[in-house]
Design a protein around this motif. Structure first.
Motif, PDB file in Angstrom:
ATOM      1  N   VAL A 137       0.842  -1.199   0.000  1.00  0.00           N
ATOM      2  CA  VAL A 137       0.000   0.000   0.000  1.00  0.00           C
ATOM      3  C   VAL A 137       0.880   1.254   0.000  1.00  0.00           C
ATOM      4  O   VAL A 137       0.587   2.232  -0.692  1.00  0.00           O
ATOM      5  CB  VAL A 137      -0.965  -0.005   1.217  1.00  0.00           C
ATOM      6  N   HIS A 138       1.967   1.192   0.758  1.00  0.00           N
ATOM      7  CA  HIS A 138       2.895   2.339   0.785  1.00  0.00           C
ATOM      8  C   HIS A 138       3.393   2.680  -0.623  1.00  0.00           C
ATOM      9  O   HIS A 138       3.456   3.852  -1.004  1.00  0.00           O
ATOM     10  CB  HIS A 138       4.079   2.028   1.707  1.00  0.00           C
ATOM     11  N   HIS A 139       3.724   1.649  -1.409  1.00  0.00           N
ATOM     12  CA  HIS A 139       4.202   1.931  -2.770  1.00  0.00           C
ATOM     13  C   HIS A 139       3.080   2.423  -3.674  1.00  0.00           C
ATOM     14  O   HIS A 139       3.300   3.262  -4.537  1.00  0.00           O
ATOM     15  CB  HIS A 139       4.873   0.695  -3.378  1.00  0.00           C
ATOM     16  N   ALA A 140       1.878   1.887  -3.473  1.00  0.00           N
ATOM     17  CA  ALA A 140       0.759   2.287  -4.336  1.00  0.00           C
ATOM     18  C   ALA A 140       0.314   3.712  -4.022  1.00  0.00           C
ATOM     19  O   ALA A 140      -0.220   4.400  -4.890  1.00  0.00           O
ATOM     20  CB  ALA A 140      -0.407   1.317  -4.156  1.00  0.00           C
ATOM     21  N   LYS A 141       0.493   4.152  -2.777  1.00  0.00           N
ATOM     22  CA  LYS A 141      -0.039   5.465  -2.368  1.00  0.00           C
ATOM     23  C   LYS A 141       1.037   6.308  -1.692  1.00  0.00           C
ATOM     24  O   LYS A 141       0.731   7.048  -0.754  1.00  0.00           O
ATOM     25  CB  LYS A 141      -1.187   5.259  -1.372  1.00  0.00           C
ATOM     26  N   SER A 142       2.274   6.227  -2.134  1.00  0.00           N
ATOM     27  CA  SER A 142       3.353   6.959  -1.464  1.00  0.00           C
ATOM     28  C   SER A 142       3.027   8.430  -1.289  1.00  0.00           C
ATOM     29  O   SER A 142       2.699   9.112  -2.263  1.00  0.00           O
ATOM     30  CB  SER A 142       4.648   6.857  -2.276  1.00  0.00           C
ATOM     31  N   ASP A 143       3.110   8.889  -0.048  1.00  0.00           N
ATOM     32  CA  ASP A 143       2.885  10.305   0.298  1.00  0.00           C
ATOM     33  C   ASP A 143       1.476  10.801  -0.047  1.00  0.00           C
ATOM     34  O   ASP A 143       1.246  12.000  -0.149  1.00  0.00           O
ATOM     35  CB  ASP A 143       3.967  11.212  -0.342  1.00  0.00           C
ATOM     36  N   GLY A 254      12.845   8.417   5.821  1.00  0.00           N
ATOM     37  CA  GLY A 254      13.092   8.009   4.439  1.00  0.00           C
ATOM     38  C   GLY A 254      12.244   8.762   3.425  1.00  0.00           C
ATOM     39  O   GLY A 254      12.514   8.741   2.229  1.00  0.00           O
ATOM     40  N   HIS A 255      11.187   9.428   3.910  1.00  0.00           N
ATOM     41  CA  HIS A 255      10.375  10.275   3.025  1.00  0.00           C
ATOM     42  C   HIS A 255      10.468  11.739   3.445  1.00  0.00           C
ATOM     43  O   HIS A 255       9.494  12.492   3.386  1.00  0.00           O
ATOM     44  CB  HIS A 255       8.921   9.786   2.992  1.00  0.00           C
ATOM     45  N   GLU A 259       8.828  16.794   4.525  1.00  0.00           N
ATOM     46  CA  GLU A 259       9.240  17.933   3.693  1.00  0.00           C
ATOM     47  C   GLU A 259       9.868  17.417   2.399  1.00  0.00           C
ATOM     48  O   GLU A 259      10.189  16.245   2.299  1.00  0.00           O
ATOM     49  CB  GLU A 259      10.270  18.777   4.443  1.00  0.00           C
ATOM     50  N   ASP A 260      10.048  18.337   1.471  1.00  0.00           N
ATOM     51  CA  ASP A 260      10.702  17.935   0.224  1.00  0.00           C
ATOM     52  C   ASP A 260      12.213  18.070   0.403  1.00  0.00           C
ATOM     53  O   ASP A 260      12.762  19.154   0.279  1.00  0.00           O
ATOM     54  CB  ASP A 260      10.212  18.819  -0.926  1.00  0.00           C
ATOM     55  N   LEU A 271       8.910  11.043  -8.269  1.00  0.00           N
ATOM     56  CA  LEU A 271       7.482  10.732  -8.221  1.00  0.00           C
ATOM     57  C   LEU A 271       6.932  10.733  -6.805  1.00  0.00           C
ATOM     58  O   LEU A 271       5.724  10.699  -6.594  1.00  0.00           O
ATOM     59  CB  LEU A 271       7.212   9.373  -8.881  1.00  0.00           C
ATOM     60  N   ASP A 272       7.807  10.686  -5.815  1.00  0.00           N
ATOM     61  CA  ASP A 272       7.364  10.742  -4.423  1.00  0.00           C
ATOM     62  C   ASP A 272       8.463  11.424  -3.624  1.00  0.00           C
ATOM     63  O   ASP A 272       9.445  11.883  -4.192  1.00  0.00           O
ATOM     64  CB  ASP A 272       7.079   9.324  -3.892  1.00  0.00           C
ATOM     65  N   MET A 273       8.288  11.486  -2.300  1.00  0.00           N
ATOM     66  CA  MET A 273       9.213  12.260  -1.460  1.00  0.00           C
ATOM     67  C   MET A 273      10.370  11.424  -0.903  1.00  0.00           C
ATOM     68  O   MET A 273      11.089  11.879  -0.003  1.00  0.00           O
ATOM     69  CB  MET A 273       8.439  12.891  -0.298  1.00  0.00           C
ATOM     70  N   SER A 274      10.529  10.198  -1.382  1.00  0.00           N
ATOM     71  CA  SER A 274      11.588   9.344  -0.838  1.00  0.00           C
ATOM     72  C   SER A 274      12.962   9.943  -1.124  1.00  0.00           C
ATOM     73  O   SER A 274      13.156  10.627  -2.125  1.00  0.00           O
ATOM     74  CB  SER A 274      11.489   7.943  -1.454  1.00  0.00           C
ATOM     75  N   ILE A 275      13.900   9.677  -0.205  1.00  0.00           N
ATOM     76  CA  ILE A 275      15.262  10.200  -0.374  1.00  0.00           C
ATOM     77  C   ILE A 275      16.306   9.106  -0.111  1.00  0.00           C
ATOM     78  O   ILE A 275      16.045   8.164   0.637  1.00  0.00           O
ATOM     79  CB  ILE A 275      15.548  11.403   0.577  1.00  0.00           C
TER      80      ILE A 275
END
Ligand SMILES: [Zn+2]
Ligand SMILES: [Zn+2]
Length: 364
Positions: A137-143, A254-255, A259-260, A271-275
């Motif tokens: 679900v985390h990957h399908a709806k990241s952030d 990790g996200h 913040e960005d 595509l998402d806020m992952s770093i």
């Protein structure tokens, strides 16, 4: 994503909900989050809270070892042993087993022996279903609203996600329960029938869970005791407590802590806020921005400095015959993202040396 719409409702929604009527993320107050936590771990109120209760009860059980280590056995060598066990062994095991195998099927074992060894490589403190189902679900709806550890909703929202947002929905139809079970089909986890699920609210049965828990902890305590007595065993069990708490902070950080924090030349996926963070990367191979770009890759450390112990383990098992196949997106990453970007840098470089360095550095 593997099971289509099931991911919209496979998790039990928190009482404060995922999104408001306009579809915006609901950010509960710390008080609401704590109240939900207490309600979701209360086994006297509802038997179906048992798995969430157990996860925290295991941490409670590990805590005395931590204090015995701290007050009785602490020495610099044991501290180093505990640190390495907690950060590198348990950290990389989390990536190897729960993340890349149970959730993303990044590689295949040749047989169940190696799967079993890998599953029990360290002291076990995370149930497969809690990690893997919610991680899809985390990957399908990241952030987005519905992301079980949405960093925008704050630290506590992520830290207590395993009780508040990650357990599976208690009202799945027979068909949807079968789909949820199929997400774990390759892991070898013994799963409940639909009738058992209706009674216990989980994929794993409490008897299976407790038996496995006792055998895993008993085995490892015995091994460490034989090697280094109670001093070593308490050190390592205390270290396991440290990891079990620490890993719950990862998803928030990790996200980008809501913040960005994505940086040019470091975080190629936008595509998402992952770093990509140095520490989780070095100790556990969790180069999270790379991972969100290629979730099914058995390697996430794509550049020379991006150490990836989890990948070295998979590669090693493949060399000795324990892993029969794996996906690896490193080449794709370099071709699609890294080299084009570096070529652009080269075009604007002022000296020849700078230009060559731009392309060659980091590519192994
Ligand atoms: Zn993520
Ligand atoms: Zn993932």
């Amino acid at each position: 994503m593997s099971s289509g719409k099931i991911l919209d409702h496979v998790l039990e929604p928190p009482s404060y909900g995922w999104a408001d009527a306009k579809g915006n993320l609901i950010k509960p107050t710390p008080k609401q989050i704590l109240r939900e936590f207490l309600s979701r771990t209360n086994v006297f109120k509802n038997r179906k809270n048992w798995l969430s209760f157990m996860s925290w009860f295991q941490i409670v059980c590990l805590t005395p070892f931590f204090f015995i280590f701290l007050f009785k056995y602490i020495t610099i060598p044991l501290f180093i042993v505990g640190f390495v066990y907690s950060m590198i062994l348990m950290g990389s095991h989390g990536t190897i087993w729960y993340h890349r195998y149970c959730t993303h099927k990044a590689y295949k074992f040749s047989n169940n022996f190696w799967r079993f060894i890998t599953q029990h490589l360290v002291i076990k403190v995370v149930p497969e279903e809690t990690y893997a189902v919610s991680h899809h679900v985390h990957h399908a709806k990241s952030d987005q609203p519905g992301d079980p550890y949405n960093a925008q909703a704050g630290f506590l929202y992520c830290f207590l996600a395993d009780t508040n947002h990650q357990p599976i929905n208690r009202n799945l139809s027979r068909e949807d329960y079968a789909k949820a079970v199929s997400l774990l089909g390759h892991t070898g986890v013994k799963t409940n029938s639909y009738e058992q699920y209706q009674k216990w609210g989980s994929i794993v049965h409490p008897v299976t869970f407790i038996t496995e828990w006792i055998l895993n902890w008993g085995f490892w305590y015995g091994v460490f005791f034989l090697i280094g007595g109670n001093a070593l065993a308490c050190t390592i069990f205390g270290a396991a407590m440290f990891w079990a708490v620490g890993v719950r902070t990862f998803n928030y950080e990790g996200h980008g802590k809501g913040e960005d924090k994505r940086k040019d030349g470091v975080d190629y996926n936008r595509l998402d806020m992952s770093i990509n963070q140095i520490w989780p990367g070095f100790v556990a191979g969790e180069w999270h921005n790379n991972h969100h770009m290629y979730p099914r890759s058995a390697q996430s450390g794509f550049l020379k400095h991006q150490i990836d112990f989890a990948w070295y383990y998979v590669k090693f098992l493949s060399m000795i015959g324990g892993v029969s196949s794996y996906n690896n997106a490193k080449k794709q990453f370099l071709e699609q993202y890294y080299i084009p970007k570096k070529l652009k840098t080269r075009a604007t470089a002022t000296t020849e040396a700078e230009a060559n360095a731009a392309v060659e550095e980091e590519v192994m």
